[in-house]
Design an enzyme around this catalytic site. Structure first.
Site, PDB file in Angstrom:
ATOM      1  CG  HIS A 139      61.940  18.319  44.403  1.00  0.00           C
ATOM      2  ND1 HIS A 139      60.570  18.863  44.969  1.00  0.00           N
ATOM      3  CD2 HIS A 139      62.610  18.693  43.396  1.00  0.00           C
ATOM      4  CE1 HIS A 139      60.473  19.678  43.812  1.00  0.00           C
ATOM      5  NE2 HIS A 139      61.493  19.477  42.873  1.00  0.00           N
ATOM      6  CG  HIS A 190      66.549  18.044  41.352  1.00  0.00           C
ATOM      7  ND1 HIS A 190      67.220  19.156  42.491  1.00  0.00           N
ATOM      8  CD2 HIS A 190      65.460  18.564  41.001  1.00  0.00           C
ATOM      9  CE1 HIS A 190      66.542  20.181  42.490  1.00  0.00           C
ATOM     10  NE2 HIS A 190      65.291  20.041  41.840  1.00  0.00           N
ATOM     11  CD  GLU A 231      68.700  47.785  44.763  1.00  0.00           C
ATOM     12  OE1 GLU A 231      69.273  46.413  44.225  1.00  0.00           O
ATOM     13  OE2 GLU A 231      69.352  48.748  44.445  1.00  0.00           O
TER      14      GLU A 231
END
Lengths: 671, 671
Positions: free
Chosen positions: B35, B265, B414
């Site tokens: 990338h 990207h 969580e």
């Protein structure tokens, strides 16, 4: 809180709201478990919503154009059950309410989709309802674009608690809804300031109004116990051009001695507390007793929508026959008649051409022929469109300017995407599919499990399904994920070996009515392994003999997905040495397990050595290698024993010993 | 973008930043994957941070008081590898950079903790780094309270991308950091407006500054290519009393023809594009060539902290001997010497008293004796403190007013909790544990997997581990979760049968250095099944003979957790009929699998019928029932075949046929 003043100011409202509160208290007392505080706190909001705004008809719970009411704070299930009972839903009898949380009752601890009419989605795991609601609201927009405002024009209302808003999935939902300007989505936040561990502020001091505004929502505040104030904000929200959050300032466990405390979150079962609370309400009735006048008032609310529904039915009947049939078909969840022939034609073509392509690309080839004949498919990806191959040419992009678009850029939101897909499927008339990397099912597990538990046909397009992903490394390489998904009940996990199996898997997924599907697809190119065209969908049998042994059958190789190619090569090696070797392709274990024993025995006869091949962990494989009349001493497995690594895919296969040579060696060692 | 103007305005800075950019381009070109855009876009920010602010010493990567630098946007791994190479980290040689993403290199596709020094955490799955960082910053606060500012006083810096901020876990992290006023946490947001699928706005229009502000963060904006502006905001952020977000306006793939596009990207591998980009930079060097002056400037940065480190070491040496030893111990991850004796004493006491308690309560009993002797434990719960039994009397509550508190109210988060625990463990000096219901490991999977992949000793206290949870119903009842966790590599999954096994499991978890642990604990009361005190930790063997057959051994019952009691009762039934029955308790499969074959064979000898008993799915059990010299025709399983239901726990056990009678019947049918 001056309860008496509330009662006096709006006596009719008060008695209706207290009917909810006392039913909740009585049911929880009888069950000796449950969550009292939320129904007691949100009864006023729910009463105003149902009385003045919610479009519904209790006698026709499946009316497609009803408003949807989603209890995201599912622990407050008695709020919903009380509403359904009071408004006259036929199945929600008083006996069911009395049997709250008992074996066989439709009144489970948390609302379970399919148990009772009027439960739009299963909630309890926090944040799911608000994230489902985004899918509901998207489905409404898409179908409105398809069928017009006369046929599709309804709101999606949600009650969410602090827990829903703290769960990360809510942020994904908020962002998605804000981007898409889902103006018919209205969320009530039960702003009671209390969680199980104490005051909300011990864990969070987020300004929720500001947070929602930041993502383009309209926000309102109201006194959650003042019916006029509640009505005022709902009216405003319905006129909004964006999704709306209504912060309802409420008192958890209203009127009880536990009011405004964490104790009220759980079950208030003390008889004296209940008696005192009812006395404070001025409610002088026996447990589970609803005065006739109050019940009649609620039933009038329940039938308020009947006329509107009749008018809607007339409008539906005025559509063209074709449109009506299509509408009926998509709501029945039936695949179009053309589907079978379309898949067969593709299979025939592929058998002839025998392309070598990644199964993610195979999936795209299937979608290219399916999407044009299925107006109900809505595809998408969590920002990996070009990698998941989920977007076909004919699908427009869904956004505020194009409500007819059937492709959703979900953003980097796997959990929100899965939850929204659940909502799309639950709304009816939509068959959603969406993609990410298989490894990131981890992020979406909370919602994937609910697809299975609810039994709704969502299709997960999970590409890059092994170390075959290559250089991105172990964080992106699933090794345990196929096992994890297979361990989940009521889930079909497909790992097709080539384009033909991929087409067959899609056909099964698209005709399923009560089971979600996962398609685990390769990044890397795979040869067509089934070269002879078969009209029959062999994947529907779960496993089948792809290549028979020549000569005496000494070994059976069991493989899935990208490893079927390796099994075929290993077979060549073994046959060259005179070792008769059968290859069994196992694209779907769950379907194979459902076949009758005689078929399973034909595919996996006792006697030959068995070697399983899959670029994942062995966990779960022993049921086929050692069981099903196999013999433990003569079984082996070629796969992964730990996490992957970062390197080119072919080097990884060699490094981890997942090769035809290794398989052949394993067989010979076992013989 | 006027590249020339940038180069001219700050030539020294420019050459340093371009060293990062060109190393990234060259490595990605060589690997033909990776990338490019992020390292090219964020090189200026990273350069200013490392040059002027980051407290570190490349020659001492493990210096406990270093600032932490976390690359949450892990796909930009070459940014980190370039920085480590340039500043002189010994292991990050140019050869390693040249071998980016190749087999055996420490330069994996995404940064892997443990591969190279200076990689503080494994990132790549988006949002993890920013959520880990909350744990890092909490650890810093806690240890500062314990050891004083002279010993512990450092910042945690994060680079996060749009993907990190869209993932829901980031919201959980933001909320937690804001509540706890983690002022030494500074997040750089690479605000380049681009994701894989296109512009960010196709999926999100969130005002990120407003969103962070809503949770109590300070926010700043800067031009991410202007070193003076970058420096200005870092200075401001360091003085903030809250966590800080710095929105860095950057150009992805700066200076290339792909700048500001999704193409940037991914991997920019086109030779001409690379040549043109380097020309635009004014970078006239061969691939991988860093001019000596530039390298020297970077190495000076890498050694800038040496003096400060020496001063710190002097301060550490000035502490009392006890303090120094304790500091060394907790950073080595060693348990205190007292631990073993403490656990043994508890086991002895329990054997004598034989209490009937839920194992979640057993866990609390263990924590009551452990927490006082282990200053490094930091406990918490995702809003289920009273249910998970995770809080002991001596632990103060961590919050802005009490930095010495070792108990964290994580809120209903969580995933954020698990990620923060990873950060706490990675920071060093802290041994975190945290609780929720076992079912909600689903929400935290993304981070739980990373605990295992990184090999860090986080302990997950997962209570309500089966249908024994009762009325809350199937959304809250794990059936596949134990299997899913067992399928995960490098994870110890404990399901203890009683208080003694719970104490033993905790001892193992607390001495583990490279493996996370899950404790699956019951809601319901369980009898003490091991009534004879054993000094040895039998759970460390994974499985052991709890009760031997009397007479001829005809059956072996294999059970875990709450079902060991059922196995013992079934044994009574069978023995009463003269059927010699052994009971094997299997609290930890992974540890049993690690024992030598002779021990395993002694525990599970060939011959007798085998029946597994667990209130979960059979998936995975066949390795013990059919394998390990078992015989397929003589094995059975008593457990769950699908999802649970809402009813009292004892009724559920009867309903689903998980009873001693059913086990006895199964054995007899098999005999």
């Amino acid at each position: 809180m001056d309860i008496q003043a509330l009662a006096k100011a709006h006596p009719d409202h008060w008695s209706k709201a207290c009917a909810i509160r006392t039913l909740a208290m009585d049911a929880i007392h009888a069950a000796n478990s449950g969550h009292s505080g939320m129904p007691m706190g949100m009864a006023d909001v729910a009463t105003v919503l149902f009385e003045k705004h919610l479009k519904f008809d209790a006698s026709a719970p499946d009316w497609p154009d009803r408003d949807r009411f989603i209890l995201s704070a599912g622990h407050g299930s008695m709020l919903l059950y009380a509403l359904l009972h009071l408004t006259g839903y036929e199945d929600m009898t008083l006996d069911q309410v009395k049997n709250f949380r008992q074996m066989g009752a439709i009144t489970a601890g948390h609302p379970e989709y399919g148990h009772a009419k009027g439960i739009e989605t299963t909630t309890g795991p926090l944040g799911q309802g608000i994230a489902n609601a985004v899918g509901f609201a998207m489905a409404e927009e898409i179908q409105r674009a398809q069928y017009g405002k006369k046929i599709v024009d309804h709101y999606t209302y949600v009650i969410a608690g602090d827990g829903c808003l703290m769960e990360g999935v809510s942020q994904e939902a908020i962002g998605l809804a804000g981007k898409h300007e889902l103006s018919k989505l209205i969320v009530f936040w039960d702003n009671n300031g209390i969680t199980i561990d104490g005051k909300v502020e011990i864990a969070d001091k987020t300004d929720q109004l500001k947070r929602f505004e930041a993502s383009g929502w309209s926000v309102y505040e109201c006194d959650g116990h003042d019916p006029e104030d509640i009505d005022r904000v709902i009216v405003a929200a319905k006129g909004s051009k964006t999704p709306t959050l209504i912060a309802c300032k409420t008192h958890i466990g209203l009127g009880s001695s536990a009011q405004d405390t964490p104790k009220a979150h759980g079950a208030l079962t003390d008889a004296q507390l209940i008696a005192d609370t009812k006395a404070a309400y001025g409610w002088l009735h026996a447990p589970f007793e609803i005065p006739a006048g109050v019940k009649a008032a609620w039933e009038a609310i329940g039938s308020r929508g009947a006329e509107e529904r009749a008018a809607w039915e007339a409008r539906l009947a005025a559509l063209s026959g074709t449109k009506q049939a299509e509408f009926a078909r998509i709501y029945a969840g039936d695949a179009p008649k053309k589907l079978s022939a379309t898949i067969k034609a593709l299979k025939k073509q592929i058998s002839d051409e025998a392309p070598k392509v990644a199964t993610r690309k195979s999936s795209e080839m299937v979608l290219e022929v399916i999407n044009p004949i299925m107006s109900e498919t809505v595809g998408g990806s969590a920002d990996l469109t070009g990698s998941n191959n989920t977007k076909t040419g004919d699908l427009g992009v869904f956004d505020p300017e194009n409500r007819a678009g059937r492709y959703v850029y979900y953003g980097i939101r796997e959990h929100g995407m899965a939850a929204a897909m659940n909502g799309l499927a639950l709304h009816g008339g939509v068959r959603p599919y969406g993609g990410t990397f298989l490894c990131f099912t981890d992020y979406a597990r909370g919602s994937i499990r609910l697809s299975a538990l609810m039994g709704i046909p969502v299709t997960y397009v999970m590409t890059h399904d092994s170390i075959g992903l290559g250089e991105d490394g172990p964080t992106h390489q699933p090794v345990e994920h196929v096992a994890m998904l297979r361990a989940t009940p009521n889930m079909m996990v497909f790992r097709p070996a080539d384009t033909i199996e991929t087409a067959e898997a899609w056909e099964i997924a698209l005709t399923a009515k009560t089971t979600p599907s996962v398609l685990a697809l390769s990044r890397q190119g795979l040869p067509t392994v089934r070269l002879e065209h078969k009209v029959k969908n062999l994947t529907a049998q779960g496993a089948y003999v792809l290549a028979e042994a020549e000569g005496k059958r000494q070994a059976i190789l069991l493989a899935t997905g990208s490893e079927v190619e390796i099994a075929m090569k290993a077979r060549d090696l073994l046959q060259a040495e005179g070792i008769g070797t059968r290859v069994v392709s196992m694209p779907c274990w769950e379907l194979f397990a459902q076949q009758d024993a005689s078929y399973r025995k034909r595919v996996l006869p006792a006697g030959p050595v068995r070697v399983g091949i899959e670029a994942g962990v062995r966990f779960g494989w022993d049921q086929w290698l050692l069981g099903e009349r196999g013999r433990e001493a003569k079984a082996g497995f070629v796969g992964m024993e730990g996490f992957g690594a970062s390197a080119p895919a072919n080097e990884l296969y060699t490094h981890f010993g997942i090769t035809a040579e290794a398989v052949a060696e394993k067989v010979k060692a076992l013989l």
